[in-house]
Scaffold this motif. Structure first.
Motif, mmCIF file in Angstrom:
data_model
loop_
_atom_site.group_PDB
_atom_site.id
_atom_site.type_symbol
_atom_site.label_atom_id
_atom_site.label_comp_id
_atom_site.label_asym_id
_atom_site.label_seq_id
_atom_site.Cartn_x
_atom_site.Cartn_y
_atom_site.Cartn_z
ATOM 1 N N THR A 13 -27.907 -7.400 23.346
ATOM 2 C CA THR A 13 -28.526 -8.728 23.344
ATOM 3 C C THR A 13 -27.483 -9.792 23.663
ATOM 4 O O THR A 13 -27.735 -10.707 24.466
ATOM 5 N N LEU A 14 -26.303 -9.680 23.068
ATOM 6 C CA LEU A 14 -25.228 -10.634 23.346
ATOM 7 C C LEU A 14 -24.761 -10.529 24.805
ATOM 8 O O LEU A 14 -24.478 -11.550 25.441
ATOM 9 N N CYS A 15 -24.696 -9.314 25.303
ATOM 10 C CA CYS A 15 -24.296 -9.114 26.704
ATOM 11 C C CYS A 15 -25.295 -9.775 27.648
ATOM 12 O O CYS A 15 -24.907 -10.395 28.640
ATOM 13 N N LYS A 16 -26.569 -9.635 27.339
ATOM 14 C CA LYS A 16 -27.601 -10.252 28.178
ATOM 15 C C LYS A 16 -27.445 -11.767 28.206
ATOM 16 O O LYS A 16 -27.775 -12.413 29.197
ATOM 17 N N ALA A 17 -26.921 -12.327 27.120
ATOM 18 C CA ALA A 17 -26.692 -13.772 27.032
ATOM 19 C C ALA A 17 -25.369 -14.170 27.684
ATOM 20 O O ALA A 17 -25.014 -15.346 27.701
ATOM 21 N N GLY A 18 -24.625 -13.180 28.213
ATOM 22 C CA GLY A 18 -23.383 -13.471 28.923
ATOM 23 C C GLY A 18 -22.142 -13.502 28.055
ATOM 24 O O GLY A 18 -21.092 -13.976 28.486
ATOM 25 N N ASN A 19 -22.213 -12.995 26.852
ATOM 26 C CA ASN A 19 -21.081 -12.993 25.933
ATOM 27 C C ASN A 19 -20.032 -11.980 26.414
ATOM 28 O O ASN A 19 -20.259 -10.771 26.403
ATOM 29 N N ARG A 20 -18.877 -12.478 26.839
ATOM 30 C CA ARG A 20 -17.810 -11.620 27.391
ATOM 31 C C ARG A 20 -17.205 -10.694 26.335
ATOM 32 O O ARG A 20 -16.830 -9.569 26.634
ATOM 33 N N ASN A 21 -17.085 -11.178 25.095
ATOM 34 C CA ASN A 21 -16.538 -10.334 24.035
ATOM 35 C C ASN A 21 -17.441 -9.132 23.771
ATOM 36 O O ASN A 21 -16.963 -8.016 23.559
ATOM 37 N N ALA A 22 -18.749 -9.352 23.794
ATOM 38 C CA ALA A 22 -19.702 -8.260 23.598
ATOM 39 C C ALA A 22 -19.609 -7.269 24.762
ATOM 40 O O ALA A 22 -19.643 -6.051 24.556
ATOM 41 N N GLN A 23 -19.466 -7.790 25.984
ATOM 42 C CA GLN A 23 -19.314 -6.911 27.148
ATOM 43 C C GLN A 23 -18.051 -6.067 27.007
ATOM 44 O O GLN A 23 -18.061 -4.869 27.311
ATOM 45 N N PHE A 24 -16.984 -6.672 26.530
ATOM 46 C CA PHE A 24 -15.734 -5.946 26.343
ATOM 47 C C PHE A 24 -15.901 -4.850 25.288
ATOM 48 O O PHE A 24 -15.393 -3.741 25.445
ATOM 49 N N GLU A 25 -16.625 -5.151 24.219
ATOM 50 C CA GLU A 25 -16.864 -4.145 23.179
ATOM 51 C C GLU A 25 -17.686 -2.977 23.719
ATOM 52 O O GLU A 25 -17.392 -1.818 23.443
ATOM 53 N N VAL A 26 -18.725 -3.300 24.490
ATOM 54 C CA VAL A 26 -19.557 -2.252 25.079
ATOM 55 C C VAL A 26 -18.710 -1.410 26.032
ATOM 56 O O VAL A 26 -18.779 -0.174 26.020
ATOM 57 N N TYR A 27 -17.903 -2.064 26.833
ATOM 58 C CA TYR A 27 -17.011 -1.355 27.754
ATOM 59 C C TYR A 27 -16.100 -0.403 26.973
ATOM 60 O O TYR A 27 -15.960 0.767 27.325
ATOM 61 N N ASN A 28 -15.490 -0.897 25.908
ATOM 62 C CA ASN A 28 -14.588 -0.068 25.103
ATOM 63 C C ASN A 28 -15.300 1.109 24.450
ATOM 64 O O ASN A 28 -14.707 2.173 24.263
ATOM 65 N N MET A 29 -16.567 0.936 24.136
ATOM 66 C CA MET A 29 -17.336 2.012 23.505
ATOM 67 C C MET A 29 -17.639 3.145 24.490
ATOM 68 O O MET A 29 -17.692 4.308 24.100
ATOM 69 N N TYR A 30 -17.861 2.797 25.754
ATOM 70 C CA TYR A 30 -18.383 3.767 26.703
ATOM 71 C C TYR A 30 -17.443 4.138 27.854
ATOM 72 O O TYR A 30 -17.728 5.066 28.596
ATOM 73 N N TYR A 31 -16.337 3.421 28.020
ATOM 74 C CA TYR A 31 -15.546 3.619 29.236
ATOM 75 C C TYR A 31 -15.006 5.038 29.382
ATOM 76 O O TYR A 31 -15.009 5.597 30.464
ATOM 77 N N ARG A 32 -14.546 5.655 28.330
ATOM 78 C CA ARG A 32 -13.949 6.989 28.434
ATOM 79 C C ARG A 32 -14.989 8.021 28.880
ATOM 80 O O ARG A 32 -14.752 8.814 29.786
ATOM 81 N N ALA A 33 -16.153 8.001 28.277
ATOM 82 C CA ALA A 33 -17.213 8.949 28.645
ATOM 83 C C ALA A 33 -17.673 8.716 30.082
ATOM 84 O O ALA A 33 -17.892 9.674 30.836
ATOM 85 N N MET A 34 -17.779 7.452 30.475
ATOM 86 C CA MET A 34 -18.239 7.142 31.823
ATOM 87 C C MET A 34 -17.162 7.483 32.863
ATOM 88 O O MET A 34 -17.477 7.955 33.956
ATOM 89 N N TYR A 35 -15.915 7.293 32.509
ATOM 90 C CA TYR A 35 -14.814 7.681 33.394
ATOM 91 C C TYR A 35 -14.844 9.194 33.621
ATOM 92 O O TYR A 35 -14.734 9.672 34.747
ATOM 93 N N ASN A 36 -14.993 9.957 32.533
ATOM 94 C CA ASN A 36 -15.025 11.413 32.646
ATOM 95 C C ASN A 36 -16.208 11.878 33.489
ATOM 96 O O ASN A 36 -16.084 12.828 34.271
ATOM 97 N N THR A 37 -17.338 11.210 33.351
ATOM 98 C CA THR A 37 -18.511 11.539 34.159
ATOM 99 C C THR A 37 -18.200 11.311 35.640
ATOM 100 O O THR A 37 -18.463 12.174 36.476
ATOM 101 N N ALA A 38 -17.646 10.149 35.967
ATOM 102 C CA ALA A 38 -17.302 9.843 37.363
ATOM 103 C C ALA A 38 -16.258 10.818 37.892
ATOM 104 O O ALA A 38 -16.365 11.298 39.020
#
Length: 184
Positions: A13-38
Motif C-alpha cells: 500500500t505504501l509502495c503504491k503511494a510512492g513511498n521510497r522507503n517501503a519500495q526499498f524494504e520490499v526490494y530487500n525482502m525479495y531481491y535475493r530470490a528474484m536474482y536467483n530466479t533470473a
C-alpha cells in the motif's frame, strides 16, 4: 524476523503511494530470490542482476495491476521469469529454436519407459550441471517446472505454447536429463 502478510500488504500500500522507503524494504525482502530466479534462466551473474533490477522497476510501475489474488512474491516472480525469458530470447535468437516447433515422436522400438536413475544417490550439483548442459528449451522448461515450481499450465502461458507442446517438451526434457544423469 519474518514479515507477516499484513506487513507485506501494508508495504505494498505504501509502495503504491510512492513511498521510497517501503519500495526499498520490499526490494530487500525479495531481491535475493528474484536474482536467483533470473540467474537460473539467463545464466550470467551481471545479466541476472540487470534483469532483476529492471523487473523490480517494472513491478513498482505496475503495482496498481497487483490485485492481491496471489501472493506478492508469486506476482513479482512471474514478472522476473517473463522478463528473464524475454531478455534471454532477444540475445540468443540463434541459440534456441522455437519451442512450438518441437514435436515428440516415439522412436521405433521405444516403449516410452524412462531410463532408471537412483536420484537419491545423485548430488544436487550433478543434477544442476546436467540441467545446465541440456538444450536451451529443455533447460528453461525444466527450470520453470522443478526449480521455480510452475505447473504445466503456467509454463504453457509463460512460454506461449500449447498445453500439448508443453507436455511433450517436458517429457523430452526429462528423458534427455535422465540420459545425461545415467551417463554420469
Amino acid at each position: 524476523m519474518e514479515r507477516t502478510q499484513t506487513d507485506i500488504n501494508h508495504l505494498i500500500t505504501l509502495c503504491k503511494a510512492g513511498n521510497r522507503n517501503a519500495q526499498f524494504e520490499v526490494y530487500n525482502m525479495y531481491y535475493r530470490a528474484m536474482y536467483n530466479t533470473a540467474l537460473r534462466i539467463v545464466k550470467d551473474e551481471h545479466w541476472a542482476e540487470d534483469v532483476m533490477q529492471e523487473s523490480f522497476l517494472k513491478a513498482f510501475t505496475k503495482l496498481d495491476s497487483f490485485k492481491g489474488e496471489v501472493a506478492f512474491g508469486a506476482w513479482l516472480k512471474k514478472i522476473v521469469v517473463n522478463h528473464s525469458l524475454d531478455n534471454y530470447k532477444k540475445l540468443n535468437k540463434d541459440a534456441t529454436q522455437p519451442i512450438d516447433n518441437m514435436l515428440y515422436k516415439l522412436e521405433d522400438g521405444d516403449n516410452g519407459e524412462e531410463a532408471k536413475v537412483d536420484f537419491q544417490q545423485l548430488q544436487v550439483q550433478q543434477v544442476s550441471q546436467a540441467i545446465a548442459s541440456l538444450k536451451e528449451n529443455y533447460r528453461i522448461i525444466l527450470t520453470l517446472l522443478y526449480i521455480e515450481g510452475y505447473d504445466q499450465e503456467e509454463i504453457s502461458e509463460i512460454m506461449q505454447i500449447t498445453a500439448g507442446n508443453c507436455r511433450t517438451t517436458i517429457s523430452r526434457a526429462k528423458e534427455s536429463l535422465l540420459k545425461k544423469l545415467a551417463m554420469s
